[in-house]
Design a protein around this motif. Structure first.
Motif, PDB file in Angstrom:
ATOM      1  N   GLY A   1      33.050  -0.016 -84.449  1.00 46.37           N
ATOM      2  CA  GLY A   1      31.757   0.589 -84.483  1.00 46.37           C
ATOM      3  C   GLY A   1      31.110   1.110 -82.826  1.00 46.37           C
ATOM      4  N   LEU A   2      30.280   2.350 -82.998  1.00 43.12           N
ATOM      5  CA  LEU A   2      29.879   2.452 -81.839  1.00 43.12           C
ATOM      6  C   LEU A   2      28.323   1.782 -81.660  1.00 43.12           C
ATOM      7  CD1 LEU A   2      29.783   6.212 -82.290  1.00 43.12           C
ATOM      8  CD2 LEU A   2      30.903   5.044 -80.533  1.00 43.12           C
ATOM      9  N   ILE A   3      28.194   0.988 -82.773  1.00 48.04           N
ATOM     10  CA  ILE A   3      27.157   0.131 -82.920  1.00 48.04           C
ATOM     11  C   ILE A   3      27.450  -1.285 -83.307  1.00 48.04           C
ATOM     12  CG2 ILE A   3      24.859  -0.613 -84.360  1.00 48.04           C
ATOM     13  CD1 ILE A   3      24.611   2.513 -84.696  1.00 48.04           C
ATOM     14  N   TRP A   4      27.002  -2.264 -82.639  1.00 46.09           N
ATOM     15  CA  TRP A   4      27.300  -3.630 -82.950  1.00 46.09           C
ATOM     16  C   TRP A   4      26.530  -4.105 -84.197  1.00 46.09           C
ATOM     17  CZ3 TRP A   4      30.629  -8.217 -81.505  1.00 46.09           C
ATOM     18  CH2 TRP A   4      29.740  -9.248 -82.017  1.00 46.09           C
ATOM     19  N   VAL A   5      27.222  -4.936 -85.149  1.00 44.76           N
ATOM     20  CA  VAL A   5      26.507  -5.470 -86.070  1.00 44.76           C
ATOM     21  C   VAL A   5      26.855  -6.802 -86.315  1.00 44.76           C
ATOM     22  CG1 VAL A   5      26.370  -5.500 -88.590  1.00 44.76           C
ATOM     23  CG2 VAL A   5      26.843  -3.238 -87.626  1.00 44.76           C
ATOM     24  N   ASP A   6      25.655  -7.569 -86.182  1.00 41.60           N
ATOM     25  CA  ASP A   6      25.498  -8.945 -86.224  1.00 41.60           C
ATOM     26  C   ASP A   6      25.630  -9.293 -87.841  1.00 41.60           C
ATOM     27  OD1 ASP A   6      24.895 -11.784 -86.948  1.00 41.60           O
ATOM     28  OD2 ASP A   6      23.797 -11.681 -84.781  1.00 41.60           O
ATOM     29  N   PHE A   7      26.906  -9.711 -88.342  1.00 40.72           N
ATOM     30  CA  PHE A   7      26.979  -9.974 -89.755  1.00 40.72           C
ATOM     31  C   PHE A   7      26.202 -11.132 -90.376  1.00 40.72           C
ATOM     32  CE2 PHE A   7      30.493  -7.136 -88.554  1.00 40.72           C
ATOM     33  CZ  PHE A   7      30.341  -6.195 -89.188  1.00 40.72           C
ATOM     34  N   LYS A   8      25.565 -11.750 -89.643  1.00 46.38           N
ATOM     35  CA  LYS A   8      24.687 -12.816 -90.044  1.00 46.38           C
ATOM     36  C   LYS A   8      23.228 -12.383 -90.313  1.00 46.38           C
ATOM     37  CE  LYS A   8      27.179 -17.094 -88.759  1.00 46.38           C
ATOM     38  NZ  LYS A   8      27.976 -16.899 -87.784  1.00 46.38           N
ATOM     39  N   THR A   9      22.670 -11.810 -89.180  1.00 46.18           N
ATOM     40  CA  THR A   9      21.379 -11.406 -89.228  1.00 46.18           C
ATOM     41  C   THR A   9      21.370  -9.854 -89.835  1.00 46.18           C
ATOM     42  OG1 THR A   9      21.485 -10.647 -86.987  1.00 46.18           O
ATOM     43  CG2 THR A   9      20.804 -12.907 -87.235  1.00 46.18           C
ATOM     44  N   LEU A  10      22.203  -9.200 -89.734  1.00 45.82           N
ATOM     45  CA  LEU A  10      22.593  -7.708 -90.092  1.00 45.82           C
ATOM     46  C   LEU A  10      21.824  -6.729 -88.842  1.00 45.82           C
ATOM     47  CD1 LEU A  10      21.981  -7.520 -93.922  1.00 45.82           C
ATOM     48  CD2 LEU A  10      24.070  -7.412 -92.429  1.00 45.82           C
ATOM     49  N   GLU A  11      21.375  -7.452 -87.829  1.00 46.25           N
ATOM     50  CA  GLU A  11      20.911  -6.719 -86.794  1.00 46.25           C
ATOM     51  C   GLU A  11      22.037  -5.732 -86.187  1.00 46.25           C
ATOM     52  OE1 GLU A  11      18.945  -7.282 -82.175  1.00 46.25           O
ATOM     53  OE2 GLU A  11      19.991  -9.042 -83.192  1.00 46.25           O
TER      54      GLU A  11
END
Ligand code: NOJ
Length: 457
Positions: free
Chosen positions: A425-435
């Motif tokens: 991604g161009l954007i990081w995704v925190d797969f726990k919080t979905l941030e």
């Protein structure tokens, strides 16, 4: 073209995603199971036991994601429709309205933000019900795909003008039936693999007029994963292996689409190896090639790397010298080879006379995450994009008719058999919080777009 002359007027700059990789919500709005819902739940199939059950939860967070697209400054976005949201088992006569409405809202919101939607109809997550009836190796699925394409284009075709029938048919036919890492997970079944490829191509050709009829003045194309392949050395074994590789990876799709013929050498090779017989090819009916080669409005090209091909049985076993210098690799282990994009595009222009190309995917996997200040410094991704865009520009200067570029991907997502372990991604995704946190590459791309695609920094 002078160094800083921008890309052609009207050039589409976007990012790409696909339904199973980002949406989550596997049963919401009447959705039926897809082959990926099934496959990802089979033990041992996906790294770390990950599934797309939640993924980026884009199904619920799509408004936030459109905001991120808007702030990025893209004028196009490529996404796919989950077929079982529209036809839960694949076999219903009427489409599921709730599924259509989800995508309809998405399309409206994109257009309100001046972002042109590019829809992929099949990015691999076909209804499990159709797989249970034989899937792509059976001819019946062709009619189901045409029905599905008809209903989606009838519903969205007033607003959507860019349609991609299939994404990377090779991944379905080869990885699904030879490699076994994608559904349905069969291994070394060349008969089914070739039949799957043929029906994917045939359904593409048959869906084109339906889509064009429902979506006036639209552009319809198909996306292939293509590369330049070279032998690892000058040995005839490597050269033969390379010819076969190129045949089954590139020409098996390009030749029927652009030359109204299958590459015979691929079939001959498989026959000599005893992997298919002439009779097995009976699924190719008279007239099919004319349908497959229906003129498309564009070719979607997904490019990540080149292929350096070695004969495993002889040259590799005997440790014979290779004479190709390999470049550095991404975290996925894919070689970084930007000139391969130029070479590929020139080949498409010169050998296949393709008249309109969109780079529908290009990108790289790096695990860089937030530092102590919460920033993601993914310098290597910026370098990857910069070097590939430079090669794209060189190809355009040399006459390649390319009219758009989509970075893969908008955000980190479910990378198939690799689960969440590979981040594109161009954007990081925190797969726990979905941030979601934009990476430095997001800001770099934004700046690049602001300067009209001529930012050389
Ligand atoms: C191609 C596929 O279309 C996409 O789904 C995948 O995530 C990327 N390549 C990266 O492997």
């Amino acid at each position: 073209m002078p160094e800083n002359k921008p890309f052609p007027k009207g050039f589409k700059w976007g990012t790409a995603t696909s339904s199973y990789q980002i949406e989550g919500a596997p049963t919401a709005g009447g959705k039926g199971p897809s082959v990926w819902d099934t496959f990802s739940h089979i033990e041992g199939k996906i790294k770390n036991g990950d599934t797309g059950d939640r993924a980026c939860d884009h199904y619920h967070l799509w408004r936030d994601d459109i905001e991120l697209l808007k702030n990025l400054g893209v004028n196009a976005y490529r996404f796919s429709i989950s077929w079982p949201r529209i036809f839960p088992t694949g076999k219903e006569n009427e489409p599921n309205q709730m599924g259509l409405d989800f995508y309809s809202r998405l399309v409206d919101a994109l257009l309100e933000n001046q972002i042109t939607p590019f829809i992929t109809l099949n990015h691999w997550d076909i209804p499990q019900g159709l797989e249970d009836s034989g899937g792509w190796p059976e001819r019946d699925i062709v009619h189901e795909f045409v029905k599905y394409s008809y209903h989606v284009s009838r519903h969205l075709g007033d607003r959507v003008k860019h349609w991609i029938t299939h994404n990377e048919p090779w991944c379905v036919s080869y990885i699904g039936y030879i490699g076994g890492h994608k559904p349905p997970g069969l291994k070394n079944n060349w008969v089914k693999s070739l039949a799957a490829a043929h029906h994917l191509l045939l359904s593409h050709g048959m869906a084109i007029p339906e889509i064009r009829n429902n979506s006036k003045q639209s552009d319809v194309g198909i996306t292939l994963n293509l590369n330049t392949a070279i032998p690892a050395s000058g040995s005839t074994y490597d050269e033969d292996a390379c010819r076969f590789y190129d045949g089954q990876f590139n020409r098996l799709y390009l030749n029927p689409l652009y030359k109204n013929e299958y590459p015979d050498d691929v079939f001959e090779y498989l026959k000599t190896k005893g992997l298919i017989s002439e009779l097995d090819l009976n699924f190719i009916k008279q007239g099919d090639l004319n349908i497959i080669s229906t003129k498309t409005d564009f070719l979607g090209v997904n490019y990540y790397s080149r292929a350096v091909i070695r004969n495993e049985d002889i040259d590799e076993k005997n440790n014979l010298p290779r004479n190709v210098d390999m470049g550095p690799e991404t975290d996925f282990g894919w070689e970084i080879y930007p000139p391969g994009l130029y070479d590929l595009l020139m080949k498409l222009k010169n050998e296949y006379e393709v008249q309109n190309i969109y780079i529908t995917e290009n990108g790289c996997s790096y695990g860089d995450g937030p530092n102590s200040e919460g920033k993601i410094n993914d310098k290597r991704r910026i370098e990857y994009y910069h070097s590939h865009l430079t090669e794209l520009k060189r190809a355009i200067e040399d006459g390649v008719p390319c009219n758009g570029y989509f970075a893969w991907s908008l955000m980190d997502n479910f990378e198939w058999a690799q689960g969440f372990s590979q981040r594109f991604g161009l954007i990081w995704v925190d797969f726990k919080t979905l941030e979601r946190i934009p990476k430095d590459s997001y800001y770099w791309y934004k700046e690049f777009l602001l300067t009209g695609g001529s930012n050389e920094n």
